[in-house]
Motif scaffolding. Sequence first.
Motif, PDB file in Angstrom:
ATOM      1  N   GLU A  30       1.229   5.289  -0.331  1.00  0.00           N
ATOM      2  CA  GLU A  30       0.674   6.552  -0.429  1.00  0.00           C
ATOM      3  C   GLU A  30       1.785   7.708  -0.435  1.00  0.00           C
ATOM      4  OE1 GLU A  30      -1.476   7.008   3.418  1.00  0.00           O
ATOM      5  OE2 GLU A  30      -2.837   5.244   3.052  1.00  0.00           O
TER       6      GLU A  30
ATOM      7  N   GLN B 214      -2.303   4.909  -3.451  1.00  0.00           N
ATOM      8  CA  GLN B 214      -3.693   4.671  -3.071  1.00  0.00           C
ATOM      9  C   GLN B 214      -4.271   5.852  -2.332  1.00  0.00           C
ATOM     10  OE1 GLN B 214      -4.229   0.993  -0.897  1.00  0.00           O
ATOM     11  NE2 GLN B 214      -3.279  -0.166  -2.844  1.00  0.00           N
ATOM     12  N   ARG B 215      -3.383   6.660  -1.634  1.00  0.00           N
ATOM     13  CA  ARG B 215      -3.859   8.031  -1.326  1.00  0.00           C
ATOM     14  C   ARG B 215      -2.805   8.893  -1.266  1.00  0.00           C
ATOM     15  NH1 ARG B 215      -7.094   8.538   4.374  1.00  0.00           N
ATOM     16  NH2 ARG B 215      -7.661   6.674   3.536  1.00  0.00           N
TER      17      ARG B 215
ATOM     18  N   GLU C 168      -1.178   2.669   8.604  1.00  0.00           N
ATOM     19  CA  GLU C 168      -2.220   2.337   7.614  1.00  0.00           C
ATOM     20  C   GLU C 168      -1.409   1.790   6.148  1.00  0.00           C
ATOM     21  OE1 GLU C 168      -5.281   1.684   7.709  1.00  0.00           O
ATOM     22  OE2 GLU C 168      -5.737   2.439   9.585  1.00  0.00           O
ATOM     23  N   ALA C 169      -0.377   2.589   5.876  1.00  0.00           N
ATOM     24  CA  ALA C 169       0.273   2.406   4.766  1.00  0.00           C
ATOM     25  C   ALA C 169       1.628   1.571   4.873  1.00  0.00           C
ATOM     26  CB  ALA C 169       0.784   3.667   3.985  1.00  0.00           C
ATOM     27  N   ASP C 170       2.229   1.066   3.701  1.00  0.00           N
ATOM     28  CA  ASP C 170       3.285   0.137   3.866  1.00  0.00           C
ATOM     29  C   ASP C 170       4.544   1.054   3.714  1.00  0.00           C
ATOM     30  OD1 ASP C 170       2.214  -2.482   4.549  1.00  0.00           O
ATOM     31  OD2 ASP C 170       1.498  -2.415   2.549  1.00  0.00           O
TER      32      ASP C 170
ATOM     33  N   LYS D  79       0.933  -1.375  -0.207  1.00  0.00           N
ATOM     34  CA  LYS D  79      -0.092   0.066   0.088  1.00  0.00           C
ATOM     35  C   LYS D  79       0.893   1.256  -0.049  1.00  0.00           C
ATOM     36  CE  LYS D  79      -3.793   2.237   2.254  1.00  0.00           C
ATOM     37  NZ  LYS D  79      -4.820   2.271   3.575  1.00  0.00           N
TER      38      LYS D  79
END
Length: 424
Positions: A4, A37-38, A59-61, A2
């Motif tokens: 961002e 994704q964001r 939340e993110a990787d 993920k």
Amino acid sequence: MKLEMICTGEEVLAGQIVDTNAAWFANTLMERGVECQRRITVGDRLEDLVAVFKERSTEADVIMVNGGLGPTSDDLSTEAMALALGVPLVENKEWRSKLEAWFAKNARVMAESNLKQALLPQGAIMIDNPVGTACGFAIKLNQAWLFFTPGVPFEFKRMVKEQFIPFIEDHFPLSEPVSVKKLLTLGHGESALADKLEVIPLPKGVTLGYRSYMPHIEIKLFARGQLAIDSLATIETEVKKILGHSVVAEDITTLDQEIHNRLVNSGFSLSVAESCTGGLIASGLVAFAGSSAYLHQGLVTYSNEAKVKVLGVNPQTLDDYGAVSIATVEEMAEGARGILDSDYALATSGIAGPDGGCDEKPVGTVAIALATKYGVYSQMLKLPSRSRALVRSLGTAIAYDMLRRELLGEAVIVDYSSFSRFSK
């Protein structure tokens, strides 16, 4: 994985500058099969930066953080990251040595404030910046790796290509291969293209997307997985069959690059005479190295006097038909081509607005001609309800397309569904 992005800076948040870094970054990663994704934009406030680092790191990787690494008091990204981690800032001796060497090499005195750029959060991995004074760094917070880069576009892009992409490929290898095919279109709106292409059944793993940046719509065919990649050529053929001459280039983002690529090693020469486009045609070409191999001259003959004295347009033609007419642009193109005996010449004249139109020739009327050694092609188009900038960019794109089609041996004049043509 993920991914961002956090963009920093009051000038970005307030809209004082356009964040081109973010768009370029997302597109560059997408072409490698990684979707952003964001994206969050944060001003130069320490508490806000700390809060967003803490929040998104759960939340993110991977988080790309862009901006805030300069030497001034409003460059707060490094300090905010140290606070989020609860660690001190420590001097990176390797980067301090590089800073001192850079200033010495350029015979400049290093300001005390520049030493701030050698301070990194304790435990951070220094990321080299080969073209600037602000190094980047990578560090892990919660579940995410945060990768910090300066906001200067040419520094940022170089570090993404040379540092960030190898970093994520090492830490997060893609589970399956990906491939992207891009088709550049002209003369049709996004919804019209979507209506035409919705009939194509897409196999699993293939998606079709659109990106509007007028005067073009880019169509992206994205394939994930080997089976999807194997089907990509068939889907591409079907798209091209449906869209016909609307597709004007492949795997590049602008028509000026397409023209440059076709002319640069061709042995052909080009002259340009512009009125309403005001140098956009020539400017687009000289943006590419090597354009001197084919571009003889770019003349902005805005006044009628210039059209007559520089290009040899007959004053009677201007009296009979006006500056915005097929007769006038044909003589402009022939005059420009004849000055240096160029193989080709493009000419434009139009009413870009917002004023100057009439019932017979409303705002958005643009006449374009292409002169060759064997004849002249011309058309006059109606581009209504568009801004001055868009009328000029559309006129430029259509002129490029006329030349492109001539170079390919195709029909030079074609219909575009988004705008109409005056009869000759």
